[in-house]
Enzyme design. Structure first.
Site, PDB file in Angstrom:
ATOM      1  N   LYS A  44     -36.457  17.590 -23.670  1.00 54.78           N
ATOM      2  CA  LYS A  44     -35.442  17.796 -22.634  1.00 54.78           C
ATOM      3  C   LYS A  44     -36.064  17.978 -21.251  1.00 54.78           C
ATOM      4  O   LYS A  44     -35.347  18.213 -20.283  1.00 54.78           O
ATOM      5  CB  LYS A  44     -34.588  19.027 -22.968  1.00 54.78           C
ATOM      6  CG  LYS A  44     -33.780  18.886 -24.241  1.00 54.78           C
ATOM      7  CD  LYS A  44     -32.837  20.058 -24.465  1.00 54.78           C
ATOM      8  CE  LYS A  44     -33.572  21.307 -24.846  1.00 54.78           C
ATOM      9  NZ  LYS A  44     -32.679  22.447 -25.112  1.00 54.78           N
ATOM     10  N   LYS A  46     -38.233  20.393 -20.450  1.00 55.06           N
ATOM     11  CA  LYS A  46     -38.409  21.823 -20.164  1.00 55.06           C
ATOM     12  C   LYS A  46     -39.700  22.322 -20.796  1.00 55.06           C
ATOM     13  O   LYS A  46     -40.128  21.818 -21.833  1.00 55.06           O
ATOM     14  CB  LYS A  46     -37.263  22.651 -20.764  1.00 55.06           C
ATOM     15  CG  LYS A  46     -35.910  22.388 -20.174  1.00 55.06           C
ATOM     16  CD  LYS A  46     -34.885  23.302 -20.852  1.00 55.06           C
ATOM     17  CE  LYS A  46     -33.542  23.257 -20.181  1.00 55.06           C
ATOM     18  NZ  LYS A  46     -32.618  24.250 -20.747  1.00 55.06           N
TER      19      LYS A  46
END
Length: 159
Positions: A44, A46
């Site tokens: 994602k 992150k």
């Protein structure tokens, strides 16, 4: 018993996370939480400051949470629905496009984020503090004390 399924990274756990989990639990009686693994967070875009194990330990000790499991990818969501048989999935509004397709399998509800609270903002703030500390370390002692006193005064004024 109404089962609720939700997901999150829950890095730098804060009151926004707690609000989200409590609001999710309000949709049923049993709250199941998929905590994103480090690998899933990387998918994602992150980076987690805390390990999956640390974040899962925090989440499983929140009073409204009944069960925690590792969330490894977007592709697993259908399998999670088959495994946990939720009556509803509760997701953050920011991930609507990822959860909309699941509506064919299960009811899905979206919640807004708690205003002005975000782990990403905390990470940015910590980075800024690190930069400020690096600058302060380069200053002579007297200048460093002067700058720190100015910062303290400013913080007191804002109270």
């Amino acid at each position: 018993m109404r089962r609720v399924l939700t997901y999150g990274s829950f890095d730098l756990f804060h009151v926004g996370h707690l609000n989200f989990l409590q609001r999710a639990k309000a949709y049923g009686d049993y709250l199941i939480v998929g905590v994103a693994t480090e690998e899933f967070n990387l998918q994602k875009g992150k980076i987690s400051l805390f390990s999956y194990e640390e974040r899962a330990k925090i989440v499983e000790n929140i009073k409204c949470v009944d069960e925690v499991f590792p969330a490894n990818s977007w592709k697993e969501k259908v399998r999670d629905i088959e495994r946990y048989k939720p009556d509803v999935i509760v997701a953050s509004e920011e991930w609507r496009e990822k959860y909309e397709p699941l509506k064919r399998l299960c009811r899905v509800e979206f919640l807004p984020r708690t205003a002005n609270i975000s782990s990403s903002k905390f990470q940015q703030l910590l980075g800024s503090i690190d930069e400020l500390c690096a600058i302060l370390r380069q200053l002579p002692d007297d200048d460093r004390r002067t700058v720190l006193n100015l910062i303290r005064e400013k913080l007191r004024d804002e109270k």
